[in-house]
Write a protein that holds these residues in place. Structure first.
Motif, PDB file in Angstrom:
ATOM      1  N   SER A  87       0.856  -1.214   0.013  1.00 44.86           N
ATOM      2  CA  SER A  87       0.025   0.076   0.059  1.00 44.86           C
ATOM      3  C   SER A  87       0.943   1.123  -0.061  1.00 44.86           C
ATOM      4  O   SER A  87       2.064   1.167   0.183  1.00 44.86           O
ATOM      5  N   GLY A  88       0.274   2.317  -0.029  1.00 38.89           N
ATOM      6  CA  GLY A  88       1.203   3.602  -0.011  1.00 38.89           C
ATOM      7  C   GLY A  88       1.680   3.728   1.300  1.00 38.89           C
ATOM      8  O   GLY A  88       2.771   4.087   1.518  1.00 38.89           O
ATOM      9  N   MET A  89       1.068   3.231   2.457  1.00 38.02           N
ATOM     10  CA  MET A  89       1.590   3.321   3.721  1.00 38.02           C
ATOM     11  C   MET A  89       2.649   2.649   4.231  1.00 38.02           C
ATOM     12  O   MET A  89       3.581   2.817   4.621  1.00 38.02           O
ATOM     13  N   VAL A 184       9.819  12.535  -1.184  1.00 38.13           N
ATOM     14  CA  VAL A 184       8.633  13.220  -1.703  1.00 38.13           C
ATOM     15  C   VAL A 184       7.183  12.405  -1.828  1.00 38.13           C
ATOM     16  O   VAL A 184       7.616  11.258  -2.808  1.00 38.13           O
ATOM     17  N   ASP A 185       6.377  12.306  -1.644  1.00 39.87           N
ATOM     18  CA  ASP A 185       5.060  11.648  -1.615  1.00 39.87           C
ATOM     19  C   ASP A 185       4.423  12.274  -2.813  1.00 39.87           C
ATOM     20  O   ASP A 185       3.766  13.369  -2.986  1.00 39.87           O
ATOM     21  N   ASN A 186       4.424  11.365  -4.121  1.00 41.58           N
ATOM     22  CA  ASN A 186       4.412  11.900  -5.523  1.00 41.58           C
ATOM     23  C   ASN A 186       2.996  11.404  -6.037  1.00 41.58           C
ATOM     24  O   ASN A 186       2.676  11.313  -7.047  1.00 41.58           O
ATOM     25  N   ALA A 208      -0.189   3.554  -5.001  1.00 40.79           N
ATOM     26  CA  ALA A 208      -0.471   3.246  -6.513  1.00 40.79           C
ATOM     27  C   ALA A 208      -1.976   3.186  -6.451  1.00 40.79           C
ATOM     28  O   ALA A 208      -2.659   2.979  -7.494  1.00 40.79           O
ATOM     29  N   THR A 209      -2.691   2.904  -5.118  1.00 38.52           N
ATOM     30  CA  THR A 209      -4.225   3.005  -4.924  1.00 38.52           C
ATOM     31  C   THR A 209      -4.890   3.920  -5.675  1.00 38.52           C
ATOM     32  O   THR A 209      -6.128   3.894  -6.071  1.00 38.52           O
ATOM     33  N   LYS A 210      -4.217   5.215  -6.055  1.00 41.85           N
ATOM     34  CA  LYS A 210      -4.890   6.333  -6.331  1.00 41.85           C
ATOM     35  C   LYS A 210      -4.836   6.316  -8.005  1.00 41.85           C
ATOM     36  O   LYS A 210      -5.513   5.618  -8.748  1.00 41.85           O
ATOM     37  N   TYR A 211      -4.130   7.301  -8.569  1.00 42.91           N
ATOM     38  CA  TYR A 211      -4.202   7.433  -9.905  1.00 42.91           C
ATOM     39  C   TYR A 211      -3.426   6.375 -10.634  1.00 42.91           C
ATOM     40  O   TYR A 211      -3.839   6.211 -11.976  1.00 42.91           O
TER      41      TYR A 211
END
Ligand SMILES: *Cc1c(COP(=O)(O)O)cnc(C)c1O
Length: 394
Positions: A87-89, A184-186, A208-211
């Motif tokens: 996950s992102g976290m 940086v969180d991109n 990667a969950t998002k865009y």
């Protein structure tokens, strides 16, 4: 073939890079749903285990589908290596666990993703790592927060939900002087709109969950940076286990193929909606770095190729009025998720930012009348019509 691939443009690498067809001659990438791999004989097994032979051993270590995703994203971010996470976290956690130790100090932008703050404040501090929060766009505050033991500077730009912008080049310079890693969180921009490594960042993390997925199906994350730093992150992931599943990697691989087209469309729709909201009589303020009056506009123009898909705005009135607007829309999905083909709407003060105290929220500019929209890919006629339904209820 390998040579030709090296020469490809980033858009081609996003679609065709880092994949070897199997003997089945499939056109679309195969998915390797396997937890482990077999060896030809006992001697080969031994060689794999003591690293005399490179190859797949176990999917917590390597998986061909995950590897393709990692290599494509690394090429798109123009980084040496990418490591995929569950996950992102898990991406942010892995960076911190692999690269910090007890006694270190982190400077973090104050409006990072909510769980990032919870993780730092509740868990990371338990291991003796101190965190100082600073306003994202205030370079003096970043410089003043540096201590002899500062080992990491972490930011997310543009910020959520107010679209504030960090000066990546200036922060990179500051971090080098302090001998700290700049992370940086991109997630909001993706490499299509912004490549932090090219402005001097050491590490990029992603949800990667998002865009990257873009259609709200799977959770995943990634870390990109130099081979030396990624070796450390891989070491943590292999030992601790928050790695990406091959199924999710396959979904994200497909997401990367259309990421440029989608980010351009999200950005175009968001820019149109921001301008429309800016002229709307029931709206008192619009937050979108693409608007010329936004304080982050010039910086965003410098370091981003476009302004992204998230627009926030305040309506006339109180929390009840903001809720009435949200509840009077019919098409939008009321959810905190973003980066989806479907437009989402949310009330930050009582959802994503509800854990902050009222004073912290006010200081951060997240008022009760603020609404966030992650603009999707539906027809703009319908997006505006749905929002007009909402605003018409005021
Ligand atoms: C969603 C999000 C995260 C966390 O990602 P998960 O995949 O939900 O773990 C981190 N940073 C930003 C900016 C996000 O939007």
């Amino acid at each position: 073939m390998a040579n030709q691939e090296d020469q490809w443009q980033p858009d081609t690498k996003a679609i065709r890079g880092a994949y070897q067809r199997t003997h089945e001659n499939e056109h679309s990438e195969a998915m390797f749903l396997t937890s482990s791999y077999v060896f030809e004989n006992a001697a080969m097994a031994a060689k794999h285990f003591n690293n005399d032979l490179q190859g797949n051993v176990y999917s917590r270590y390597t998986n061909p589908t995950v590897r393709s995703f990692e290599q494509r994203l690394a090429a798109m971010e123009e980084g040496e290596q990418c490591v995929a996470t569950a996950s992102g976290m898990a991406a942010t956690l892995s960076v911190i666990m692999a690269l910090l130790k007890s006694g270190d100090h982190v400077i973090c932008s104050q409006d990072v993703f909510g769980s990032t703050r919870v993780m730092m404040n509740k868990y990371i501090v338990k291991f003796g790592v101190d965190v100082t929060y600073v306003p994202l766009a205030d370079l003096t505050a970043w410089a003043d927060a540096i201590q002899p033991n500062t080992k990491m500077m972490f930011c997310e730009t543009p910020s959520n939900p107010l679209s504030e912008v960090a000066d990546l080049e200036a922060l990179a310079t500051l971090s080098k002087k302090a001998d700290a890693l700049f992370v940086v969180d991109n997630c909001f921009c993706t490499p299509i709109l912004q490549k932090p490594l090219n402005w001097g960042a050491d590490i990029v993390v992603h949800s990667a969950t998002k865009y990257i997925d873009g259609q709200g199906r799977c959770l995943g994350g990634a870390v990109v940076g130099s081979a030396a730093l990624m070796d450390e992150v891989v070491g943590f992931l292999r030992a601790a286990g928050p790695t990406m599943s091959p199924f999710n990697a396959w979904v994200f691989l497909k997401g990367l193929e259309t990421l440029r087209l989608r980010m351009q469309a999200h950005s175009a729709n968001a820019a149109e909606l921001a301008a429309w909201l800016n002229a709307h009589p029931k709206v008192t303020k619009v937050y979108y770095a693409g608007l010329e009056g936004h304080p982050g506009h010039a910086l965003a123009k410098k370091q981003q190729s476009s302004f992204g898909g998230v627009v926030s705005f305040c309506v006339k009135g109180s929390r009840e009025d903001a809720w009435r607007v949200i509840d009077s829309t019919k098409m939008f999905s009321l959810t905190a998720n973003l980066g989806d083909a479907k437009t989402t709407i949310v009330h930050p003060a009582t959802t994503t930012h509800s854990r902050l105290t009222e004073a912290d929220r006010e200081a951060a500019g997240i008022s009760q009348s603020l609404i966030r929209i992650a603009v999707g890919l539906e027809d703009m006629i319908d997006i505006k019509a749905d929002l007009e339904l909402g605003l018409g209820a005021l």
